[in-house]
Every structure is written in C-alpha cells, then in structure tokens.
Design an enzyme around this catalytic site. Structure first.
Site, mmCIF file in Angstrom:
data_model
loop_
_atom_site.group_PDB
_atom_site.id
_atom_site.type_symbol
_atom_site.label_atom_id
_atom_site.label_comp_id
_atom_site.label_asym_id
_atom_site.label_seq_id
_atom_site.Cartn_x
_atom_site.Cartn_y
_atom_site.Cartn_z
ATOM 1 N N GLY A 97 -11.578 -18.400 37.976
ATOM 2 C CA GLY A 97 -10.399 -17.882 37.525
ATOM 3 C C GLY A 97 -10.693 -16.966 36.533
ATOM 4 O O GLY A 97 -10.239 -16.879 35.358
ATOM 5 N N GLU A 139 -14.068 -14.818 42.967
ATOM 6 C CA GLU A 139 -12.640 -14.280 43.209
ATOM 7 C C GLU A 139 -12.409 -13.703 44.596
ATOM 8 O O GLU A 139 -13.363 -13.450 45.533
ATOM 9 C CB GLU A 139 -12.758 -12.798 42.277
ATOM 10 N N ILE A 140 -11.194 -14.140 45.152
ATOM 11 C CA ILE A 140 -10.933 -13.853 46.620
ATOM 12 C C ILE A 140 -10.515 -12.293 46.828
ATOM 13 O O ILE A 140 -10.756 -11.753 47.458
ATOM 14 C CB ILE A 140 -9.617 -14.626 46.882
ATOM 15 N N ASN A 174 -13.976 -18.286 47.670
ATOM 16 C CA ASN A 174 -12.518 -19.288 47.455
ATOM 17 C C ASN A 174 -13.233 -20.408 46.962
ATOM 18 O O ASN A 174 -13.521 -21.339 47.937
ATOM 19 C CB ASN A 174 -12.391 -19.278 49.013
ATOM 20 N N ASP A 197 -2.753 -20.301 38.062
ATOM 21 C CA ASP A 197 -1.390 -19.966 38.531
ATOM 22 C C ASP A 197 -0.579 -21.227 38.638
ATOM 23 O O ASP A 197 -1.048 -22.342 39.248
ATOM 24 C CB ASP A 197 -1.719 -19.491 40.165
ATOM 25 N N GLU A 274 -5.869 -13.058 29.509
ATOM 26 C CA GLU A 274 -4.595 -13.595 29.817
ATOM 27 C C GLU A 274 -4.155 -14.310 28.435
ATOM 28 O O GLU A 274 -3.220 -14.535 27.928
ATOM 29 C CB GLU A 274 -4.686 -14.881 30.673
#
Length: 306
Positions: A97, A139-140, A174, A197, A274
């Site tokens: 992430g 990362e997707i 993934n 998330d 973030e």
C-alpha cells in the site's frame, strides 16, 4: 467538445509519461499526469505474479545489486528460471500500500542495507472524496505504479554520485492473493500497512488488508522477530487490525515504549502522503506494531494425518 477535451488531456498525459521515460528526465514526475481509475478489484488475478519466489526476477528493479557473476550465468543458461540474474542480497522490507512512494523514499537512506519493495494498494473511498481537488512499493493500478517507478528513476539520476535510492523499487501486484508468490518463507524483516482502505460496509470487510487468513500469509513470509507496522486514521479499522493480530498465535503486540523508540514508526507517522493529509486536516493517527514470534517446536509425540 467534452470528448475532444478529454482526448487532448489523455494525449498530453501519455506524451508526458513517454518523455519522462525515453528522455531520462531527472525532474520528479507530476501526479496530474498519472490519472487512475478509482478502483481495481483485489480479488482478481490480474495476471501479475510469478509462479513462485524462485521465478521472480528482482534484477530489473535493483540493478545496482546484481551479483558480480550474474551476467555470465545468464549467458550459460537458456531456461527462464536459471537465466534469472541473482542479487547480492534479498528483499527484506515490503510496503504493501505504498501509494505514491512517500514512505519508500523516506526509508531508503534510513535502511541503507535493506532492499525495500513497494506494492501500492489504493484507498478508493479517499479518491472519491478528493478527486474533485485533483489529488491522488505492490500496486494493482498501473498509473500509480508507473508514477512511483518514474519517481524512483528520477531520484536515482539526481543522486547518481551518492548511489542513493538504489535500494527501493515498486511493482504492480495483488498482495492480497499472491504475497507468497514473491517472497520465500521467513524472508521479510518489516511489512508496512499504511492507511489501508477501511471498507466500512460489513459485506466489504473481507476485502480488508488485515484478517486472520492474510495474517497467516504475513507470518509465513516474515522472519521471527520481524515487525508488521500498521497506521490508520480510522479508529474502527485500527481496532479491527489490533484484534485480528492479537488473535493470531504468530504475533505479539509491540509495546508503546518500543514504538516510541522505533525510527520506522517516526518516519511512517509523517512521511506517507496520506499521513500528511491527515496532519493537514488535524486528524488523529492510530499506530500499532506486531512482532513475528518464533514457531513453537513440533511435539515429538504428534501424529501426522494420513
């Protein structure tokens, strides 16, 4: 007219990304040229992953750490597995992430003897809230991965004399489905799970990045004594992560005193994109770290299932 304007913007983004790669630009990439859809399904295979860790070619991500005899070995072997170029050291830190790579970049000089990999995992709820303001190391989403890769490439060029940022990389993957495809048993020393998330709806809790099942995969790839670092600004998610790690027999919670002395915790608090948004909005951050325990010895009188 709207369709034509959208096509023009898309073309400009493609031209910018192409120039950034082909011209070897040393300036850091701009996020507005790496626009990405809000969501990629974490339950989809995406055809992203190696069959097993021995099939993963890390050389393309860490060229400065190629083993001295790797070039000769690749010319002598033709099959794909034996032709993989070995590194002088293994990847030991994973940021699952990694977003736009803020933590990776900050940790690179602090962990000079470790190889760090970022696997971005995007927070769809935040994107929907921030997209009107044009806000956006596995990362997707392709555009976010490309941004981090271009950022690392530019930082390496800017610091060519010092050799900085050679120990970080980002790849599209993934992690929720294929983490053991990348890492061997007991390979990692640190795993970062930063602002995942929260998936507020109960029916979406199965998509959270922390669960008893996923914790078993983290335990498999982590060395005994290794640390899982978690941080979020959602108290309910923090409680969820603490509960699921506490319930797992392979982990124990790190004390607050140890957290306060850990340089990685201090960096994680302030360096992620973030985390900076939360600080600007004067929000609260919830941190919890968990240590991988030694596996207990197998009982001598145990009966193996037939």
């Amino acid at each position: 007219m709207a369709s034509q304007a959208s096509s023009t913007k898309r073309q400009k983004r493609e031209e910018y990304r192409k120039a950034h790669k082909e011209d070897g630009l040393t300036e850091l990439p701009k996020k507005r040229f790496y626009r990405q859809r809000a969501h990629a399904n974490p339950f989809s295979d995406h055809q992203l992953d190696p069959a097993d860790p021995d099939s993963m070619d890390w050389a393309a991500h860490y060229p400065a750490y190629l083993a001295p005899d790797s070039e000769q070995s690749t010319t002598e072997n033709n099959d794909s597995r034996s032709a993989l170029r070995p590194l002088t050291r293994a990847v030991t830190v994973a940021d699952i992430g990694c977003g736009f790579g803020g933590l990776l970049v900050a940790l690179a000089p602090k962990l000079p003897n470790e190889l760090l990999i970022g696997k971005p995992y995007f927070k769809t709820w935040r994107l929907r809230r921030l997209i009107s303001r044009n806000s956006t190391g596995m990362e997707i989403r392709t555009q976010v991965t490309e941004f981090v890769q271009d950022r690392i490439r530019a930082l390496r060029k800017q610091n060519a004399e010092d050799g900085l940022y050679q120990n970080i990389a980002c790849l599209r993957a993934n992690s929720m489905k294929f983490l053991p495809n990348f890492f061997k048993k007991a390979q990692l020393k640190k795993i970062f799970l930063c602002f995942p998330d929260p998936h507020f709806k109960a029916r979406k809790h199965k998509a959270r990045i922390v669960s008893l099942t996923l914790n078993s995969e983290y335990a498999f790839v982590m060395q005994p004594g290794g640390i899982v670092y978690t941080i979020t600004d959602v108290e309910d998610l923090h409680t969820w992560m603490v509960r699921h790690f506490d319930e797992h027999l392979s982990f124990e919670k790190v004390t607050k005193e140890e957290e306060a002395e850990d340089e990685c915790v201090k960096t994680m608090m302030v360096e992620t994109e973030e985390g900076k948004k939360v600080a600007r909005n004067k929000g609260e951050k919830f941190v919890a770290c968990f240590r991988r325990l030694e596996d207990p010895p197998w009982p001598s009188n145990a009966i193996w299932p037939r």
